[in-house]
Design a protein around this motif. Structure first.
Motif, PDB file in Angstrom:
ATOM      1  N   ILE A 149      -0.026  24.388  37.781  1.00 55.53           N
ATOM      2  CA  ILE A 149       0.881  25.095  38.684  1.00 55.53           C
ATOM      3  C   ILE A 149       1.451  26.252  37.881  1.00 55.53           C
ATOM      4  O   ILE A 149       2.160  26.039  36.877  1.00 55.53           O
ATOM      5  N   ILE A 150       1.143  27.457  38.283  1.00 57.38           N
ATOM      6  CA  ILE A 150       1.583  28.660  37.580  1.00 57.38           C
ATOM      7  C   ILE A 150       2.561  29.393  38.487  1.00 57.38           C
ATOM      8  O   ILE A 150       2.200  29.803  39.596  1.00 57.38           O
ATOM      9  N   PHE A 151       3.786  29.537  38.033  1.00 54.12           N
ATOM     10  CA  PHE A 151       4.844  30.122  38.861  1.00 54.12           C
ATOM     11  C   PHE A 151       5.268  31.460  38.262  1.00 54.12           C
ATOM     12  O   PHE A 151       5.888  31.501  37.200  1.00 54.12           O
ATOM     13  N   ALA A 152       4.933  32.550  38.951  1.00 50.42           N
ATOM     14  CA  ALA A 152       5.327  33.887  38.505  1.00 50.42           C
ATOM     15  C   ALA A 152       6.671  34.271  39.114  1.00 50.42           C
ATOM     16  O   ALA A 152       6.856  34.171  40.325  1.00 50.42           O
ATOM     17  N   HIS A 153       7.598  34.642  38.263  1.00 47.84           N
ATOM     18  CA  HIS A 153       8.913  35.123  38.693  1.00 47.84           C
ATOM     19  C   HIS A 153       9.469  35.950  37.547  1.00 47.84           C
ATOM     20  O   HIS A 153       8.807  36.180  36.530  1.00 47.84           O
ATOM     21  N   PRO A 157       3.607  42.407  38.586  1.00 47.65           N
ATOM     22  CA  PRO A 157       2.201  41.970  38.621  1.00 47.65           C
ATOM     23  C   PRO A 157       1.995  40.495  38.291  1.00 47.65           C
ATOM     24  O   PRO A 157       0.864  40.054  38.074  1.00 47.65           O
ATOM     25  N   GLY A 158       3.073  39.702  38.249  1.00 56.50           N
ATOM     26  CA  GLY A 158       2.983  38.322  37.791  1.00 56.50           C
ATOM     27  C   GLY A 158       2.040  37.428  38.572  1.00 56.50           C
ATOM     28  O   GLY A 158       1.317  36.621  37.990  1.00 56.50           O
ATOM     29  N   ILE A 199       1.822  30.697  42.243  1.00 55.54           N
ATOM     30  CA  ILE A 199       2.946  31.070  43.105  1.00 55.54           C
ATOM     31  C   ILE A 199       3.598  32.342  42.590  1.00 55.54           C
ATOM     32  O   ILE A 199       3.742  32.540  41.381  1.00 55.54           O
ATOM     33  N   GLY A 200       4.000  33.212  43.501  1.00 58.49           N
ATOM     34  CA  GLY A 200       4.831  34.358  43.175  1.00 58.49           C
ATOM     35  C   GLY A 200       6.057  34.317  44.063  1.00 58.49           C
ATOM     36  O   GLY A 200       5.935  34.357  45.292  1.00 58.49           O
ATOM     37  N   SER A 201       7.243  34.179  43.463  1.00 58.25           N
ATOM     38  CA  SER A 201       8.463  34.035  44.260  1.00 58.25           C
ATOM     39  C   SER A 201       9.621  34.725  43.566  1.00 58.25           C
ATOM     40  O   SER A 201       9.707  34.723  42.335  1.00 58.25           O
TER      41      SER A 201
END
Length: 352
Positions: free
Chosen positions: A89-93, A136-137, A160-162
Motif C-alpha cells: 500500500i503506497i500512500f502519496a501525500h 507527482p506523488g 493512493i494519492g490524497s
C-alpha cells in the motif's frame, strides 16, 4: 510482462466552495501590504488564468487518510481483488493528516498504515508506506508499484494519492484559492486483462527550484506566527513547468516506442489551466504537431488543485463516465504527467 491498472476509485468531497466565497477575504502581499485592486477583480483574473470556478473541501470529520481509504475501497471493488492479496500500500501525500484547528500534520503512524487498518487487512506481508514527492506523488507511486512487480517482490499493489490542502493554506494569500482536497486510488498488477505501462520517466531539479514551493508564515502581521502554510513562487513554477515538463513527456514517449499520433489522452496534473495548455502545446511542438482536439481532460474548473489526487481522480472520472466528452477504448495509449514540489517531474506512457 504487462503491468497495469486493474481498478480505480476516487473520493471527491461534498463541500463546494465557489470563487464568490472569497469576495470578503482580506488578501495581502508577502510583505503584508494590501492590494490596490478589489477582490472581485483579483478573483476574475485568478479564474482567467487558472480556470478554477470552484473547488472541493473535505468534511471536517474526515482526514487525508480517511479520504484515501474511501478511494481505496472503491479501487479494490473495481479491480475485483481480495484485499488480503495486496503486497504493497503506497500512500502519496505531502502534509499528513491535518485536523481542522490544529497546527501540526500527523504522520505517526503512516497514512498507508492507517488505510491498511481501516481496510482491516490482516496480512502482515502487506507492506504499507508513505511517499512524499510533491504533486507527482501518485504517478511516482505507480512507478514504484511497477518496479516491485517487475522485480518479483510484489504481485498486487494499491497506490493512493490524497490531500487536504484546504487545511494548510494561508487565508491571506491569493494562492489559497487554488488548492483543494480529494483522493484517488488504483490497483496495480500484472494480468492478461490489465493495461500496460510502456515507459516512465522521473526527474528532480534541486537547484533554486527546490524552494519554488515551501512552508512559511502567514502574510498577515496579525496572523499566527507559529503556524506555517504552503507558499509558492507561482511565476517561476509556471515558467519551469512549461520548459521542463514537455521535455520529460517527450523523453518518456520516445522510450515507449509509441508515435505521437497514437496518443489518445493526456492526464496532466490539474495545477493551472493556462499552464497545462502551454505544456501540451510545447509538447506537441517538439514533434512539429498541433494539439489535437479533446486530447486533455480537465477537472480543475470544478475541483481545483488537490495535489497528488488530481491525476488519479481525473483518470477515474473518465473511466467512470464523469466527463462524457472523454472516453477510452481498450488499447488506447495515454500519458500521465505531473510536476510539483522538489521540483519533481514525472510521466508514464500507458496502454489502456
Amino acid at each position: 510482462m504487462k503491468i497495469g491498472i486493474t481498478g480505480t476509485g476516487s473520493y471527491i468531497p461534498s463541500i463546494i466552495t465557489k470563487n464568490e466565497a472569497f469576495l470578503q477575504h482580506q488578501f495581502l502581499g508577502v510583505d503584508g501590504s494590501k492590494f490596490e485592486q478589489d477582490n472581485a477583480i483579483i478573483i476574475d483574473k485568478f479564474k482567467a488564468i487558472t480556470g478554477i470556478a470552484e473547488r472541493r473541501y473535505a468534511e471536517p470529520e474526515l482526514k487525508t487518510s480517511d479520504l484515501g481509504y474511501l478511494a481505496a475501497e472503491k479501487a479494490i471493488v473495481d479491480a475485483g481483488i481480495d484485499k488480503e492479496e495486496l503486497d504493497r500500500i503506497i500512500f502519496a501525500h505531502n502534509f499528513g493528516d491535518m485536523t481542522p484547528g490544529k497546527v501540526q500534520g500527523d504522520t505517526l503512524p503512516s497514512l498507508a498504515t492507517r488505510v491498511k487498518h481501516l481496510l482491516q487487512i490482516k496480512n502482515p506481508k502487506c507492506v504499507a508506506y508513505d511517499l512524499i514527492f510533491g504533486c507527482p506523488g501518485w504517478i511516482e507511486g505507480v512507478i514504484h508499484a511497477s518496479a516491485f512487480i517487475k522485480s518479483g517482490m510484489a504481485k498486487k499493489c494499491l497506490v493512493i494519492g490524497s490531500e487536504t490542502l484546504s487545511r494548510v493554506v494561508d487565508p491571506y494569500d491569493r494562492d489559497s484559492m487554488i488548492f483543494s482536497d480529494g483522493a484517488g486510488a488504483a490497483i496495480i498488477e500484472s494480468t492478461e486483462n490489465s493495461g500496460d505501462i510502456l515507459a516512465h520517466d522521473s526527474v528532480t531539479y534541486a537547484g533554486e527550484e527546490a524552494y519554488y514551493l515551501y512552508f512559511d508564515k502567514t502574510n498577515s502581521a496579525e496572523g499566527c506566527k507559529d503556524t506555517r502554510y504552503i507558499k509558492m513562487l507561482g511565476r517561476k513554477i509556471y515558467e519551469f513547468a512549461c520548459i521542463n515538463v514537455p521535455k520529460a513527456m517527450a523523453s518518456c514517449l520516445d522510450e515507449s516506442g509509441v508515435g505521437i499520433d497514437a496518443v489518445k489522452k493526456i492526464f496532466i496534473h490539474q495545477a493551472n489551466e493556462k499552464m497545462d495548455e502551454a505544456i501540451i502545446k510545447r509538447f506537441y511542438k517538439i514533434y512539429g504537431k498541433d494539439v489535437p482536439e479533446n486530447i486533455m481532460p480537465m477537472s480543475i474548473h470544478e475541483l481545483g488543485n488537490s495535489s497528488v489526487a488530481t491525476v488519479p481522480t481525473l483518470y477515474d472520472m473518465v473511466l467512470k463516465g464523469g466527463l462524457p466528452q472523454h472516453e477510452l477504448k481498450k488499447g488506447d495509449v495515454v500519458i500521465f504527467a505531473s510536476v510539483g514540489a522538489g521540483m519533481n517531474i514525472n510521466a508514464i506512457v500507458y496502454r489502456y
